[in-house]
Design a protein around this motif. Structure first.
Motif, PDB file in Angstrom:
ATOM      1  N   ALA A 142       0.828  -1.201   0.000  1.00  0.00           N
ATOM      2  CA  ALA A 142       0.000   0.000   0.000  1.00  0.00           C
ATOM      3  C   ALA A 142       0.868   1.259   0.000  1.00  0.00           C
ATOM      4  N   SER A 145       2.374   1.547  -3.493  1.00  0.00           N
ATOM      5  CA  SER A 145       1.385   1.992  -4.476  1.00  0.00           C
ATOM      6  C   SER A 145       1.061   3.470  -4.298  1.00  0.00           C
ATOM      7  N   HIS A 146       0.993   3.907  -3.050  1.00  0.00           N
ATOM      8  CA  HIS A 146       0.713   5.316  -2.792  1.00  0.00           C
ATOM      9  C   HIS A 146       1.848   6.201  -3.308  1.00  0.00           C
ATOM     10  N   GLY A 195      -3.503   1.735  -1.199  1.00  0.00           N
ATOM     11  CA  GLY A 195      -2.486   2.740  -1.450  1.00  0.00           C
ATOM     12  C   GLY A 195      -2.849   3.742  -2.525  1.00  0.00           C
ATOM     13  N   ALA A 196      -3.392   3.256  -3.646  1.00  0.00           N
ATOM     14  CA  ALA A 196      -3.675   4.151  -4.772  1.00  0.00           C
ATOM     15  C   ALA A 196      -5.016   4.857  -4.632  1.00  0.00           C
ATOM     16  N   ASP A 197      -6.020   4.172  -4.101  1.00  0.00           N
ATOM     17  CA  ASP A 197      -7.366   4.742  -4.067  1.00  0.00           C
ATOM     18  C   ASP A 197      -7.729   5.325  -2.701  1.00  0.00           C
ATOM     19  N   MET A 199      -5.963   5.873   0.077  1.00  0.00           N
ATOM     20  CA  MET A 199      -5.033   6.848   0.653  1.00  0.00           C
ATOM     21  C   MET A 199      -5.019   8.162  -0.135  1.00  0.00           C
ATOM     22  N   ASN A 200      -5.636   8.163  -1.300  1.00  0.00           N
ATOM     23  CA  ASN A 200      -5.774   9.395  -2.103  1.00  0.00           C
ATOM     24  C   ASN A 200      -7.203   9.916  -2.093  1.00  0.00           C
TER      25      ASN A 200
END
Length: 234
Positions: A142, A145-146, A195-197, A199-200
């Motif tokens: 995660a 990915s972030h 991580g990508a979705d 955390m954003n």
């Protein structure tokens, strides 16, 4: 009188048959790859076929889960008259923009359900050490990915396709122990999702898109493909 006509040359039957054959070949190949990946996870063939069917159909289904509101400055020009002479005067106003956040059934819910099933099976089998390693792998994936994900205005969250699967493969080798395929799949799937979705999440409302779908590309989304590629290559 002008009798112009737009003439589109018809596609000949052999060309049409070739296009259909290529489409079927790609579909069969892709379905075989996905089902083979599910089989490596220990999922029975009939369940694997059902999961692929739900993922394929669910690619067209987005379920709204939240609505975010943001305010953006908008330049407006109003006319002001001075002694009868019009002058354009620019001014800034705050415009409300609403963004619907949805989750795609095929691209997010199906791979998420498979990952949760694998984790619950570890609990059922008493593999708590492996479960701990899996959670650690998800956390690392995660964060990775972030770090590589980038918000794209008007589109959503974008990231390189093959980096998350490669990280998941590495984590499967290092932390997978007796079941590296499960660790690779779970870390690849949940790593991208978290991580990508997730955390954003705060950035999504400022992307300028009317709707952002988590896993919106369906079976070709990063969440779905990260786990599949990782399992096949581990």
């Amino acid at each position: 009188m002008n009798n112009r006509r737009l003439i589109i040359p018809p596609v000949s039957l052999p060309v049409l048959l070739i296009i259909v054959a290529l489409f079927l070949a790609v579909f069969v190949l892709f379905s075989g790859v996905v089902i083979a990946a599910f089989a490596k996870l220990g999922i029975p063939p009939e369940v694997a076929y059902a999961l692929f069917f739900f993922a394929l159909v669910g690619s067209f289904i987005n379920i709204p889960i939240a609505e975010e509101t943001s305010y953006e400055p908008v330049l407006r020009v109003r006319e002001v008259r001075f002694f009868g002479i019009p002058y354009p005067v620019p001014s800034f106003e705050l415009a409300e923009r609403r963004v619907i956040i949805a989750i795609n059934v095929g691209g997010a819910i199906v791979p998420l359900s498979v990952a949760l099933y694998e984790m619950l099976r570890m609990v059922y089998l008493g593999q708590f050490a492996l479960l701990f390693n899996t959670i650690l792998a998800v956390l690392i994936a995660a964060l990775f990915s972030h770090a590589v994900a980038r918000p794209v205005r008007g589109l959503g969250i974008a990231m390189p396709m093959f980096l998350p699967p490669l990280m998941a493969i590495l984590l499967g080798w290092l932390l997978g122990g007796s079941n590296p395929t499960a660790v690779a799949y779970i870390s690849g799937t949940l790593g991208v999702l978290i991580g990508a979705d997730l955390m954003n999440w705060n950035r999504i409302k400022n992307l300028g898109a009317p709707m952002v779908s988590i896993g919106g590309a369906g079976t070709f989304d990063g969440i779905f493909l990260a786990g599949i590629i990782a399992v096949l290559l581990v």
